[in-house]
Design an enzyme around this catalytic site. Structure first.
Site, PDB file in Angstrom:
ATOM      1  N   GLU A 196      -1.004   0.962  -3.368  1.00  0.00           N
ATOM      2  CA  GLU A 196      -0.610   1.552  -2.077  1.00  0.00           C
ATOM      3  C   GLU A 196      -0.573   3.074  -2.143  1.00  0.00           C
ATOM      4  O   GLU A 196       0.458   3.707  -1.899  1.00  0.00           O
ATOM      5  CB  GLU A 196       0.743   1.000  -1.640  1.00  0.00           C
ATOM      6  CG  GLU A 196       0.694  -0.481  -1.318  1.00  0.00           C
ATOM      7  CD  GLU A 196       1.983  -1.023  -0.721  1.00  0.00           C
ATOM      8  OE1 GLU A 196       3.039  -0.395  -0.903  1.00  0.00           O
ATOM      9  OE2 GLU A 196       1.926  -2.070  -0.060  1.00  0.00           O
ATOM     10  N   GLU A 398      -1.735  -8.233  -1.666  1.00  0.00           N
ATOM     11  CA  GLU A 398      -0.350  -8.586  -1.338  1.00  0.00           C
ATOM     12  C   GLU A 398      -0.253  -9.101   0.091  1.00  0.00           C
ATOM     13  O   GLU A 398      -0.820  -8.506   1.006  1.00  0.00           O
ATOM     14  CB  GLU A 398       0.591  -7.370  -1.448  1.00  0.00           C
ATOM     15  CG  GLU A 398       0.798  -6.865  -2.846  1.00  0.00           C
ATOM     16  CD  GLU A 398       1.768  -5.686  -2.912  1.00  0.00           C
ATOM     17  OE1 GLU A 398       2.627  -5.552  -2.014  1.00  0.00           O
ATOM     18  OE2 GLU A 398       1.655  -4.901  -3.859  1.00  0.00           O
TER      19      GLU A 398
END
Ligand code: BGP
Length: 505
Positions: A196, A398
């Site tokens: 991320e 995810e």
């Protein structure tokens, strides 16, 4: 309709070293920024005037860090103990295998390999640990997919060099990447660079290794917003570091593939007002920007105006853009949790919102107890957007639901809410694949309960495997199978064809 997923589709689960391993001072491991992520539970939020339904980040400022070191007894650091995966990995992997996992997405703790982050010689004990984990996975035919840096920059690099603000950290990262690529080239076929990478805009305590002094909000955290000069400089340096890792991977392990990792934020306009739609465009740019650079190998046109008007100047070295161009990723990975509502803020040029959870509520969507909207259709939309933009294979690194679980007297955990979330997202994933989007795998976030990234709670559970530990580390640590364990097992066994929740449990 019977769902058909591509043959060989990689079903599995996803974790991060700092949220599961524990053993923070064992095996020669050095300290990482995540060792100073404090517990921000409901009580703390109440005491400190936390925002209702907005997830605070448990980041530390420089001042807090000093106090944390001087008075560790004043603080709770759940990530230091994780769920003890460092010692329980065999048992845990056996449970993943029982669910039928084909892939396990995990990260290597940089400071387990290089305790200071920039040591010349790696720590053999740390290297051996991951050898053992990969061997265990392969015993069951589970493919490891490995993130090089997931929110746990070595503390020494963060404190002494300002993390990725410094080129020293770029060099250290490349050195680290080369060490692990060489060591594991026979065992790992899929790699990711930074987890991320875009989260630097909403949380200062990420893989960027940036630690700021004030201003702090009532929770004692850094301001979410601002510090653009430092943040975008650190991001540029991370782009270079990521590209150098991609190049190193292609050179050292030509058969392996290496991808990016974007926290994908899909935005909807609050109304049909063109201004609201403009706000969506602005916000989108701050999300696409990261993958545009990592996948297309150049800075997108739209950042120039933002940089100019905000007096942001990115220092580049001569060969940076060559490296970025030559270090494009092979595939795209995303985390997908929720979608956002945008209302025009009156700016003619974009400014990142800098928040993880939106202030505006979508009246059409339910949300989790932590205020995260649940939007399966948004998943299909976002996958189409990504594929349309990059035409690269996609892996879902995810997706999951953080919820409060209730243990029945007989020990069962009947988590139908988690099953619903999974089913709805797998259905939409299937739709996206039918739309023509090339997705080659799906990893559920936190297949085993783990310490929350944002709040360091155990109370916020994602797992299909229950771990008997509370926020303060009390409990037996015993693992048990929730209802969703058997559901996911069936989904995987049928390669996504059987999504019915008819589990006898
Ligand atoms: C992502 C992180 C993960 C993870 C997940 C859920 O941002 O990559 O590390 O934890 O979000 O977030 P949380 O744990 O805060 O619920």
């Amino acid at each position: 309709m019977n769902k058909r997923f591509p043959e060989g589709f990689l079903w599995g689960g996803s974790t991060a070293a700092n949220q599961v391993e524990g053993a923070y001072n064992e095996g020669g491991r050095g300290l990482a920024t995540s060792d100073f992520a404090r517990l921000v539970d409901a009580e703390t939020r109440k005491r400190e005037g936390g925002f209702e339904e907005r997830e605070p980040h448990n980041a530390a400022t420089k001042g807090m860090l000093a106090d944390m070191k001087a008075h560790p007894e004043h603080w709770e650091f759940p990530k230091r103990r994780g769920i003890d995966f460092y010692h329980t990995y065999k048992e845990d992997i056996a449970l993943f295998a029982e669910m039928g996992f084909k892939v396990f997405r995990m990260s290597i703790s940089w400071s387990r390999i290089l305790p200071n982050g920039d040591d010349e010689i790696p720590n053999e004990e740390g290297l051996q640990f991951y050898d053992d984990v990969f061997d265990e996975l392969h015993r069951y035919g589970i493919e490891p997919l490995v993130t090089l840096s997931h929110f746990d920059t070595p503390l020494h690099l963060a404190e002494e060099y300002g993390g990725f603000l410094s080129r020293h950290t770029v060099k250290a990262f490349e050195h680290y990447a080369r060490i692990v690529l060489n060591r594991y080239k026979e065992k790992v076929r899929y790699w990711l660079t930074f987890n991320e990478i875009n989260n630097v805009l909403s949380n200062p305590f990420t893989s960027s290794g940036l630690i700021f002094d004030g201003p702090v909000n009532p929770l004692g955290q850094n301001s979410y917003i601002g510090h653009w000069q430092e943040k975008f400089q650190a991001v540029h340096n991370q782009f270079v570091a990521s590209a150098l890792a991609v190049k190193a991977c292609h050179e050292i392990a030509p058969d392996a593939k290496i991808g990016n990792m974007l926290c994908r934020l899909e935005n909807y306009a609050e109304s049909a007002r063109p201004e609201d739609q403009l706000q969506v465009l602005f916000e989108d740019h701050f999300n696409w920007f990261f993958t545009d650079v990592q996948a297309k190998g150049e800075y997108p046109y739209y950042m120039k105006r933002f940089f100019d008007e905000n007096h942001i100047h990115i220092n580049m070295e001569e060969d940076d853009m060559d490296n970025i161009r030559e270090g494009k990723v092979d595939f795209i990975t995303i985390s997908y949790y929720m979608t956002y509502i945008m209302r025009y803020k009156g700016d003619t040029v974009p400014k990142p919102t800098g928040r993880l959870v939106s202030d505006l509520k979508n009246p059409y969507l339910p949300k989790s107890e932590w205020g995260w909207t649940v939007d399966p259709i948004g998943f299909r939309i976002t996958l189409n957007h990504i594929y349309d933009r990059y035409h690269l294979p996609i892996f879902i690194s995810e997706n999951g639901l953080g919820a409060v679980d209730h243990v029945e007297e007989d020990g069962r955990i009947i988590d139908d809410y988690r099953i619903d979330y999974l089913r709805q997202h797998v259905e939409q994933l299937h739709e996206a694949i039918e739309d023509g989007v090339d997705v080659f795998g799906y990893a559920w976030w936190g297949p085993i309960d783990l310490v929350s990234s944002g709040t360091s709670e155990m109370y916020k559970r994602y797992g299909m495997i229950y771990v008997d530990l509370d926020d303060h580390g009390s409990g037996t640590g015993k693992r048990s199978r929730k209802k969703s364990f058997f559901y996911y097992k069936k989904v995987i066994a049928s390669n996504g064809a059987d999504l019915e929740n008819d589990i006898a449990y």
